[in-house]
Design an enzyme around this catalytic site. Structure first.
Site, PDB file in Angstrom:
ATOM      1  N   GLY A  91       0.790  -1.225   0.000  1.00  0.00           N
ATOM      2  CA  GLY A  91       0.000   0.000   0.000  1.00  0.00           C
ATOM      3  C   GLY A  91       0.820   1.272   0.000  1.00  0.00           C
ATOM      4  N   HIS A  98       8.885   6.280   4.708  1.00  0.00           N
ATOM      5  CA  HIS A  98       8.263   6.997   5.824  1.00  0.00           C
ATOM      6  C   HIS A  98       7.603   6.016   6.757  1.00  0.00           C
ATOM      7  CE1 HIS A  98       5.418   6.739   2.467  1.00  0.00           C
ATOM      8  NE2 HIS A  98       4.463   6.614   3.380  1.00  0.00           N
TER       9      HIS A  98
HETATM   10  P1  DGP Z   1       1.822   5.503   2.002  1.00  0.00           P
HETATM   11  O1  DGP Z   1       0.520   5.049   1.420  1.00  0.00           O
HETATM   12  O2  DGP Z   1       2.302   4.604   3.110  1.00  0.00           O
HETATM   13  O3  DGP Z   1       2.864   5.746   0.942  1.00  0.00           O
HETATM   14  O4  DGP Z   1       1.492   6.872   2.712  1.00  0.00           O
HETATM   15  C1  DGP Z   1       1.592   8.121   2.088  1.00  0.00           C
HETATM   16  C2  DGP Z   1       0.912   9.102   3.004  1.00  0.00           C
HETATM   17  O5  DGP Z   1       1.344  10.377   2.650  1.00  0.00           O
HETATM   18  C3  DGP Z   1      -0.603   9.110   2.933  1.00  0.00           C
HETATM   19  O6  DGP Z   1      -1.141   8.758   4.207  1.00  0.00           O
HETATM   20  C4  DGP Z   1      -0.979  10.525   2.577  1.00  0.00           C
HETATM   21  C5  DGP Z   1       0.301  11.292   2.840  1.00  0.00           C
HETATM   22  N1  DGP Z   1       0.551  12.378   1.911  1.00  0.00           N
HETATM   23  C6  DGP Z   1       0.588  12.305   0.555  1.00  0.00           C
HETATM   24  N2  DGP Z   1       0.867  13.507   0.036  1.00  0.00           N
HETATM   25  C7  DGP Z   1       1.026  14.352   1.084  1.00  0.00           C
HETATM   26  C8  DGP Z   1       1.335  15.748   1.180  1.00  0.00           C
HETATM   27  O7  DGP Z   1       1.532  16.459   0.192  1.00  0.00           O
HETATM   28  N3  DGP Z   1       1.410  16.268   2.447  1.00  0.00           N
HETATM   29  C9  DGP Z   1       1.204  15.500   3.568  1.00  0.00           C
HETATM   30  N4  DGP Z   1       1.302  16.110   4.760  1.00  0.00           N
HETATM   31  N5  DGP Z   1       0.923  14.192   3.504  1.00  0.00           N
HETATM   32  C10 DGP Z   1       0.836  13.632   2.276  1.00  0.00           C
END
Ligand code: DGP
Length: 112
Positions: A91, A98
């Site tokens: 996912g 991260h």
């Molecule tokens: P994953 O699916 O594990 O790759 O999680 C990516 C996460 O990153 C998801 O929960 C939403 C977050 N996310 C995506 N784009 C941005 C952004 O531009 N800013 C922030 N703060 N979070 C973001």
């Protein structure tokens, strides 16, 4: 490199910082799945935990420590979850390693 989290870490895209040090940057998830939902990322670009090298073991440990430190500061004494989505089956949607720190509610198991 066109990496959204690199741009967030460099301050080119705004974010809500939660914690930072010389190795990592933590910020609020834009789409929170729990009352506390923080992303903890290394400052250097690593595409996923699958791409981390042997030399980066200490950095991985540091990020895990940072997540637990944030949890303490957020008062998550009832517990929390740290998640590292990896690859398409895992996912992962952003290709910059991260950790998700989730807490502030009862979290179901197993995840979907
Ligand atoms: P994953 O699916 O594990 O790759 O999680 C990516 C996460 O990153 C998801 O929960 C939403 C977050 N996310 C995506 N784009 C941005 C952004 O531009 N800013 C922030 N703060 N979070 C973001």
């Amino acid at each position: 490199m066109n990496c959204i989290f690199c741009k967030i870490i460099e301050g080119k895209i705004p974010s809500t910082p939660v914690y930072q040090d010389e190795q990592g940057y933590a910020f609020a998830d834009v789409n929170p799945q729990a009352p506390v939902h923080v992303l903890i990322a290394p400052r250097e670009h690593i595409a996923s935990i699958d791409e981390a090298s042997t030399d980066q073991r200490a950095l991985l440990g540091h990020l895990l420590w940072a997540a637990s430190e944030i949890a303490r500061k957020k008062g998550l004494e009832n517990g929390y979850r740290i998640v590292v989505n990896t690859g398409s089956d895992g996912g992962q949607t952003v290709d910059h390693l991260h950790l998700h720190l989730l807490g502030g509610r009862l979290l179901a198991w197993p995840p979907g």
